[in-house]
Scaffold this motif. Sequence first.
Motif, mmCIF file in Angstrom:
data_model
loop_
_atom_site.group_PDB
_atom_site.id
_atom_site.type_symbol
_atom_site.label_atom_id
_atom_site.label_comp_id
_atom_site.label_asym_id
_atom_site.label_seq_id
_atom_site.Cartn_x
_atom_site.Cartn_y
_atom_site.Cartn_z
ATOM 1 N N UNK A 1 -8.451 0.161 3.960
ATOM 2 C CA UNK A 1 -8.891 1.539 4.100
ATOM 3 C C UNK A 1 -7.794 2.515 3.722
ATOM 4 N N UNK A 2 -6.561 2.177 4.055
ATOM 5 C CA UNK A 2 -5.423 3.028 3.693
ATOM 6 C C UNK A 2 -5.264 3.097 2.177
ATOM 7 N N UNK A 3 -5.495 1.970 1.494
ATOM 8 C CA UNK A 3 -5.409 1.952 0.035
ATOM 9 C C UNK A 3 -6.478 2.856 -0.578
ATOM 10 N N UNK B 1 -6.073 6.186 -3.038
ATOM 11 C CA UNK B 1 -6.781 6.346 -4.308
ATOM 12 C C UNK B 1 -7.548 7.666 -4.339
ATOM 13 N N UNK B 2 -8.179 8.025 -3.232
ATOM 14 C CA UNK B 2 -8.898 9.308 -3.155
ATOM 15 C C UNK B 2 -7.932 10.482 -3.308
ATOM 16 N N UNK B 3 -6.751 10.352 -2.707
ATOM 17 C CA UNK B 3 -5.745 11.405 -2.813
ATOM 18 C C UNK B 3 -5.277 11.555 -4.258
ATOM 19 N N UNK C 1 1.114 2.886 -21.838
ATOM 20 C CA UNK C 1 -0.143 3.580 -22.118
ATOM 21 C C UNK C 1 -1.343 2.948 -21.428
ATOM 22 N N UNK C 2 -1.208 1.684 -20.987
ATOM 23 C CA UNK C 2 -2.315 0.998 -20.316
ATOM 24 C C UNK C 2 -1.774 0.269 -19.088
ATOM 25 N N UNK C 3 -2.348 0.567 -17.919
ATOM 26 C CA UNK C 3 -1.850 0.013 -16.660
ATOM 27 C C UNK C 3 -3.008 -0.580 -15.864
ATOM 28 N N UNK C 4 -2.785 -1.745 -15.284
ATOM 29 C CA UNK C 4 -3.754 -2.355 -14.367
ATOM 30 C C UNK C 4 -3.060 -2.624 -13.038
ATOM 31 N N UNK C 5 -3.627 -2.100 -11.965
ATOM 32 C CA UNK C 5 -3.062 -2.260 -10.629
ATOM 33 C C UNK C 5 -4.006 -3.115 -9.793
ATOM 34 N N UNK C 6 -3.532 -4.264 -9.322
ATOM 35 C CA UNK C 6 -4.354 -5.155 -8.518
ATOM 36 C C UNK C 6 -4.274 -4.820 -7.045
ATOM 37 N N UNK C 7 -5.430 -4.675 -6.417
ATOM 38 C CA UNK C 7 -5.510 -4.419 -4.976
ATOM 39 C C UNK C 7 -6.457 -5.418 -4.342
ATOM 40 N N UNK C 8 -6.046 -6.030 -3.241
ATOM 41 C CA UNK C 8 -6.955 -6.931 -2.539
ATOM 42 C C UNK C 8 -6.784 -6.809 -1.037
ATOM 43 N N UNK C 9 -7.684 -7.445 -0.326
ATOM 44 C CA UNK C 9 -7.657 -7.421 1.135
ATOM 45 C C UNK C 9 -6.600 -8.387 1.630
ATOM 46 N N UNK D 1 0.806 -1.221 0.000
ATOM 47 C CA UNK D 1 0.000 0.000 0.000
ATOM 48 C C UNK D 1 0.843 1.276 0.000
ATOM 49 N N UNK D 2 1.906 1.377 0.827
ATOM 50 C CA UNK D 2 2.687 2.626 0.845
ATOM 51 C C UNK D 2 3.354 2.974 -0.486
ATOM 52 N N UNK D 3 3.482 1.996 -1.397
ATOM 53 C CA UNK D 3 4.154 2.234 -2.674
ATOM 54 C C UNK D 3 3.194 2.620 -3.802
ATOM 55 N N UNK D 4 1.888 2.544 -3.547
ATOM 56 C CA UNK D 4 0.913 2.791 -4.610
ATOM 57 C C UNK D 4 1.064 4.192 -5.193
ATOM 58 N N UNK D 5 1.112 5.197 -4.323
ATOM 59 C CA UNK D 5 1.176 6.577 -4.790
ATOM 60 C C UNK D 5 2.430 6.828 -5.617
#
Length: 287
Positions: free
Chosen positions: A67-69, A73-75, A52-60, A34-38
């Motif tokens: 919630x941090x993830x 994303x909101x930021x 040009x096309x990126x897919x980022x997988x996020x799971x619990x 999570x800390x590396x997403x931004x």
Amino acid sequence: MRFVVVTGMSGGGKSTAMRMLEDAGFYCVDNLPVPLIEKFVELIAVPGGEVRKVALGLDVRADQSFGEAREILEKLKKNGYVFEVLFMEASDQTLLKRYKETRRMHPLSLDGRIEDGVKKERAILKAIRNESDYVIDTSNLLTRELKEELDRIFVRNEEYHNLMVTVLSFGFKHGIPADADLVFDVRFLPNPFYIDELKHKTGNDKEVQDYVMGFPEAHTFIDKLTDMIEFLIPNYIKEGKYQLVIGIGCTGGKHRSVTLANKLYERMKNKSGYGIKIAHRDMGQGI
């Protein structure tokens, strides 16, 4: 750059979707801390970059806060980054079946029951599911059908159908489909099973179709059923339903139900606003 966040229920098909997006030319990154997403998004979105096309997988995960993830994303959204969210869904019954078949443990039920982990995960993911751009329920999807849906959205850029309708024929003697939302009984029509030349044919054969549809009651039924389904679907979409299974049953699931399921599918298949497919559960069953 097209940026897609792929998330959803564990066992809902996220990993499969990621592989399919990779095959479609997306640069895919899964299980990023999570800390590396931004920082990842900032680096990948550099103007003039090759990707040009990126897919980022996020799971619990049991060891990090989803919630941090979501906060990150909101930021990113507030900072002007544009992304779409694909949520992979499946019914509780389907998820439990998949976990039992693979003998895997749910990431949130390492010390308890799988059912508890699924319930806890649904609560955690409720907010992002409601905010997602696309929700795909894989409970009744074949792998090729999932690929077709992803290609339609992310390759051909066609309209997204947030409701998938399945018209399902079945035989009552084999049991009512557990996942059916609506069930209709067509055993009021004469049974082709008792016609020697039709007994070993199915509702996919013209001879059986002509026999079944030779009765005025069959036409009245399909007219009234189509009218009701066309009334219901917009209301289901408005209420946020993503999956609708319409069961049409006769005794054995080979003649009358197959014929009328085909007729309903033909009437509905070219309508806009939803996706539709047809399945014949018991057509191949022995007599």
